[in-house]
Design an enzyme around this catalytic site. Sequence first.
Site, PDB file in Angstrom:
ATOM      1  N   ASP A 273       0.841  -1.183   0.000  1.00  0.00           N
ATOM      2  CA  ASP A 273       0.000   0.000   0.000  1.00  0.00           C
ATOM      3  C   ASP A 273       0.886   1.248   0.000  1.00  0.00           C
ATOM      4  OD1 ASP A 273      -2.357   1.490   0.154  1.00  0.00           O
ATOM      5  OD2 ASP A 273      -2.390   1.466   2.345  1.00  0.00           O
TER       6      ASP A 273
ATOM      7  N   HIS B 168      -7.833  10.165   3.927  1.00  0.00           N
ATOM      8  CA  HIS B 168      -6.980   9.364   4.786  1.00  0.00           C
ATOM      9  C   HIS B 168      -7.151   9.781   6.247  1.00  0.00           C
ATOM     10  CE1 HIS B 168      -4.911   7.164   1.708  1.00  0.00           C
ATOM     11  NE2 HIS B 168      -4.557   8.250   1.072  1.00  0.00           N
ATOM     12  N   GLY B 169      -6.860   8.850   7.158  1.00  0.00           N
ATOM     13  CA  GLY B 169      -6.845   9.171   8.575  1.00  0.00           C
ATOM     14  C   GLY B 169      -8.198   8.992   9.248  1.00  0.00           C
TER      15      GLY B 169
ATOM     16  N   LYS C 228     -12.233  12.546   9.072  1.00  0.00           N
ATOM     17  CA  LYS C 228     -12.710  12.755   7.706  1.00  0.00           C
ATOM     18  C   LYS C 228     -13.837  13.788   7.636  1.00  0.00           C
ATOM     19  CE  LYS C 228     -11.749   7.832   6.927  1.00  0.00           C
ATOM     20  NZ  LYS C 228     -10.433   7.932   6.314  1.00  0.00           N
TER      21      LYS C 228
ATOM     22  N   HIS D 154      -9.488   4.478  -1.633  1.00  0.00           N
ATOM     23  CA  HIS D 154      -8.578   4.653  -0.503  1.00  0.00           C
ATOM     24  C   HIS D 154      -9.260   5.513   0.563  1.00  0.00           C
ATOM     25  CE1 HIS D 154      -4.367   3.579  -2.178  1.00  0.00           C
ATOM     26  NE2 HIS D 154      -5.295   2.887  -2.817  1.00  0.00           N
TER      27      HIS D 154
ATOM     28  N   SER E  15     -11.879   4.105   5.781  1.00  0.00           N
ATOM     29  CA  SER E  15     -12.241   3.577   7.094  1.00  0.00           C
ATOM     30  C   SER E  15     -13.536   4.214   7.584  1.00  0.00           C
ATOM     31  CB  SER E  15     -11.125   3.833   8.104  1.00  0.00           C
ATOM     32  OG  SER E  15     -10.037   2.952   7.881  1.00  0.00           O
TER      33      SER E  15
ATOM     34  N   ASN F 278     -10.087   0.141   0.757  1.00  0.00           N
ATOM     35  CA  ASN F 278      -8.972   0.057   1.697  1.00  0.00           C
ATOM     36  C   ASN F 278      -9.384   0.514   3.094  1.00  0.00           C
ATOM     37  OD1 ASN F 278      -7.587  -0.532  -0.639  1.00  0.00           O
ATOM     38  ND2 ASN F 278      -5.935   0.928  -0.276  1.00  0.00           N
TER      39      ASN F 278
ATOM     40  N   ARG G 291      -6.798  -0.185  13.501  1.00  0.00           N
ATOM     41  CA  ARG G 291      -5.985   0.471  14.525  1.00  0.00           C
ATOM     42  C   ARG G 291      -6.819   0.761  15.766  1.00  0.00           C
ATOM     43  NH1 ARG G 291      -2.257   5.043  11.451  1.00  0.00           N
ATOM     44  NH2 ARG G 291      -1.672   3.794   9.625  1.00  0.00           N
TER      45      ARG G 291
ATOM     46  N   ARG H 294       1.191   0.807  16.528  1.00  0.00           N
ATOM     47  CA  ARG H 294       2.650   0.868  16.372  1.00  0.00           C
ATOM     48  C   ARG H 294       3.289   1.812  17.386  1.00  0.00           C
ATOM     49  NH1 ARG H 294       2.818   1.922   9.966  1.00  0.00           N
ATOM     50  NH2 ARG H 294       1.159   3.335  10.644  1.00  0.00           N
TER      51      ARG H 294
END
Length: 384
Positions: free
Chosen positions: A97, A193-194, A197, A227, A230, A270, A276, A316
């Site tokens: 990705d 992304h993120g 949104k 993309h 989420s 995606n 997460r 992470r």
Amino acid sequence: MLVPLKPVLDAARRGGYAQGAFNVNAVCQAKAVIEINETFRSPAILQGADLANAFMGGRADFANGTVADKIVGARNIGEAVRRFGAESPIPVVLHLDHGHDMESVRAAVEGGYTSVMIDGSALPFGENMELTREVVLYAHERGVSVEGELGVLAGVEDDVSSLTSTYTNPLAAVEFVRNTKVDALAISYGTMHGASKGKDVKLRREIPIAVRECLLHEGLDCALVSHGSSTVPRYIVDEINELGGNVQNAHGIPIAELKAAIPCGISKINVDTDIRLAVTRNLRELFERRPELKGSESIGGVWRLLDERRDQFDPRAFLPPVFDTVMHGVVPDDDRQALVDAIERGVREAVGTLIVEFGSFGKAPLIERVGLDEMAERYKRAGL
């Protein structure tokens, strides 16, 4: 069985459903994604982002990961996916990705990825096209599928960021696909992304409709990808905050908007942030329910980072103290097993929900089982 991306997306287009593509950053996450797809008899697309490879290579500050880190990480995730997916009854894709250059692509392919995405969307159109075609020539020779990107998504995820969106021009998409010969194209049509949104996002479904129709008119074979998709489940965000987290301004793409985009031509969706969030919620819940683990020699370091970094939800940020588990799946004791179990439950929750919503359950038997060698021959015969 490990397969390239193309036959999975070919089946999705024929069947009128979308295939979720789920980002993983640890061996146990890869295991959980494959297992939950097996449960639903769904094909599986696992995604390792360029910086995820750096993290899987043992780099806690993965944003500064080197090519050497990414080579190690790609090999680690590739070995994990082979371990759990090579003999799986469902087709399994390992997809890069947001690769940004040929070095990242080569690291992924040499590590065992069966599909790669090259993101030249921030480049001028001609340079994006040139870079993408270079990747296609390299990858198709090895039977590896390629996804490109045209248009810019707003938001931040890893090292991909933009303040504003640039929607994909359908006529430019035709030129891009014709000249690059990509198998899939990520388009910009209102996703971001993120985790932030904005509330009540409305997707511009006329864009994938126009891109799809223009491609069909020109006889071009290319799947469309969403993309930044989420859903950012509100209940998970609330639970994180109730457990001591501080996740603010978190809003995803409404699931109804994503499902409405599928018949408009979107075949791959995606998802990263949902996973997460679910994993971070489960980590906090583990230490809440079993406070004695906060002092564990094996996993107490994870708790300390959770406690220090309350506004973060990317696992992470918390997992470097257990890098042997992240990178190689090592589980030395019961405390570590409890941690792994919590991570895997979070992955299965987030992924399982979307398998059902996107409609890929029960579709594994529809996928043509094509290995990389056979795919390379097909690309060669087709002049791709």
